[in-house]
Design an enzyme around this catalytic site. Structure first.
Site, PDB file in Angstrom:
ATOM      1  N   TYR A   8     -14.731  22.135 -11.981  1.00  0.00           N
ATOM      2  CA  TYR A   8     -15.147  20.804 -12.466  1.00  0.00           C
ATOM      3  C   TYR A   8     -16.298  20.310 -11.584  1.00  0.00           C
ATOM      4  CZ  TYR A   8     -14.266  15.855 -13.707  1.00  0.00           C
ATOM      5  OH  TYR A   8     -14.352  14.558 -14.144  1.00  0.00           O
ATOM      6  N   ASP A  64      -6.327  23.090  -9.471  1.00  0.00           N
ATOM      7  CA  ASP A  64      -6.509  22.004 -10.440  1.00  0.00           C
ATOM      8  C   ASP A  64      -5.832  22.472 -11.728  1.00  0.00           C
ATOM      9  OD1 ASP A  64      -7.439  20.294 -12.457  1.00  0.00           O
ATOM     10  OD2 ASP A  64      -9.310  19.877 -11.398  1.00  0.00           O
ATOM     11  N   LYS A  68      -5.736  12.563 -18.048  1.00  0.00           N
ATOM     12  CA  LYS A  68      -5.777  13.385 -19.260  1.00  0.00           C
ATOM     13  C   LYS A  68      -4.402  13.370 -19.948  1.00  0.00           C
ATOM     14  CE  LYS A  68      -9.881  13.991 -17.685  1.00  0.00           C
ATOM     15  NZ  LYS A  68     -10.314  15.048 -16.807  1.00  0.00           N
ATOM     16  N   ARG A  98       0.821  -1.214   0.000  1.00  0.00           N
ATOM     17  CA  ARG A  98       0.000   0.000   0.000  1.00  0.00           C
ATOM     18  C   ARG A  98       0.855   1.264   0.000  1.00  0.00           C
ATOM     19  NH1 ARG A  98      -1.991   0.862   4.665  1.00  0.00           N
ATOM     20  NH2 ARG A  98      -3.070  -1.114   4.977  1.00  0.00           N
TER      21      ARG A  98
END
Ligand SMILES: *Cc1c(COP(=O)(O)O)cnc(C)c1O
Length: 398
Positions: A116, A188, A213, A62
């Site tokens: 967003y 962002d 993206k 993890r």
């Protein structure tokens, strides 16, 4: 991240960052290290590993392996002045972890009205449930943000340009106001990437990417990242560990693979999108083009002052028409896929309705809006395709 990485020119950093010899072990790309259990030589080693700072040391799956560290390190290397990067299984997961690292019950968060939509939902849903208030502000507010700050304001979220409507924010002015008051700033930065807007160097505390993206660039992986500025990484990492956030090594590997060509891809996205945006601006069926590099975009002067380039996503408003004629346009396109997301090598077209999501400021466009992601096809073919689409729009509009 070593300072020598930050001294390199950006294109060289994209190629070299994160490829530490102890991780690549003699090959070019850091291999996929898949692991949950890490085995120790003996109990003493096990105990020592638990006690030590396990950053960049194998401990348990993890906490990552060299595959994830390599991509995180590369992203840190792209943001001059950054302290560290944490990876997430999506851009939205990155936004959630960052906000939870910074905010506590009773705090207030400022969010641009152009954010967003899932960011908005997080503010009005999850954060509200945990006693954190959100206020939505005009993305063009600039230094006027000072009027919106209350004693409870702990963080200012920014997204520049804004989703769907592309307002360019005065990040420097907002950062200056926030720094004076000890308020964290979060950007962002998915549209520009650190190559076109080095956010940490501009004083932003946390730079978020939906790596889904442009980092991945091939429309086949979900991935997110938060890169932290000076003094900000430990809190981010601790919260992310507590949330149990881990990105699969296979996805991180694909992210690294995409990253190496990002600079080249962005240059082509930029050139083609600009050519197509300018062509659209000259068509009688188009009332307005919302591309940050064109003067018709709100905040264009800030874009011209601050950005090193523009990417491949923008929108245009139609002259008249309605839902049906807009659908006729999009349905007539051969090379533009109809689907969510963007940043891949292929073009996309999407009907978007930003007014549905706004509460602070209403965007004022003459007609319905179409968002385009310009891919790596020949722009002449895309323009011919759009000309067919506009003809279908004209016919449907009557
Ligand atoms: C897509 C996107 C996100 C979310 O990324 P996912 O990987 O899809 O969760 C966040 N911000 C912006 C601006 C985006 O376009």
């Amino acid at each position: 991240m070593s300072d020598d990485q930050h001294d390199l020119r950006p294109d060289t950093r994209v190629v070299t960052a994160g490829r530490r010899p102890e991780w690549t072990a003699g090959v070019v790309n850091t291999p996929v290290w898949r692991a949950s259990t890490i085995l120790y030589d003996d109990v003493a080693h096990l105990r020592a590993s638990g006690a030590a700072d396990t950053h960049h040391r194998l401990f348990y799956g993890r906490r990552g392996t060299p595959t994830q560290w390599s991509l995180a390190d590369a992203l840190t290397g792209l943001e001059p002045g950054a302290e560290g990067t944490f990876l997430y299984p999506s851009g939205v997961a990155a936004i959630a972890a960052c906000l939870l690292a910074v905010l506590s019950p009773g705090d207030e968060l400022l969010v641009p009205d152009s954010a967003y939509d899932p960011t908005r939902s997080m503010a009005t849903g999850l954060l509200k449930r945990f006693g954190i208030a959100a206020r939505f502000y005009d993305p063009l507010v600039g230094k006027g943000i000072v009027e919106l700050i209350s004693p409870a304001t702990r963080a200012i979220f920014m997204e520049s340009p804004g989703s769907l409507t592309f307002e360019v924010q005065d990040v420097s002015a907002i950062v200056a106001v926030a720094k004076d008051r000890g308020i964290a700033t979060i950007l962002d930065n998915t549209w520009a990437t650190p190559l076109f807007f080095p956010a940490i160097a501009k004083g932003v505390d946390y730079s978020i990417l939906a790596c889904t993206k442009y980092i991945v660039g091939h429309s086949d992986v979900m991935l997110g990242s938060v890169t932290a500025g000076p003094g900000r990484f430990a809190a981010l990492r601790e919260t992310s560990f507590q949330l149990g956030q881990v990105t699969s090594p296979d996805d991180a590997w694909l992210g690294s693979r995409g990253l190496r060509t990002m600079s080249l891809r962005l240059r082509q996205h930029q050139a083609s999108a600009l050519e197509i945006a300018r062509w659209l601006a000259a068509q009688p069926e188009v009332s307005r083009v919302l591309h940050p590099a064109l003067p018709s975009c709100p905040g264009h002067e800030i874009f011209a002052r601050d950005f090193l380039g523009s990417s491949g996503l923008f929108a245009f408003a139609l002259q008249g028409g309605d839902e049906r004629s807009r659908a006729a346009l999009i349905d007539a396109l051969d090379y533009f896929g109809i689907g969510y997301s963007w940043g891949g090598y292929e073009s996309l077209a999407l009907p978007v309705d930003p007014a549905r999501h706004r509460t602070a400021t209403m965007p004022n466009f003459a007609g319905p809006l179409v968002r385009l992601q310009i891919g790596l096809e020949d722009p002449a073919d895309l323009i011919a395709d759009l000309a067919r689409g506009l003809a279908a729009f004209r016919a449907a509009r009557g």
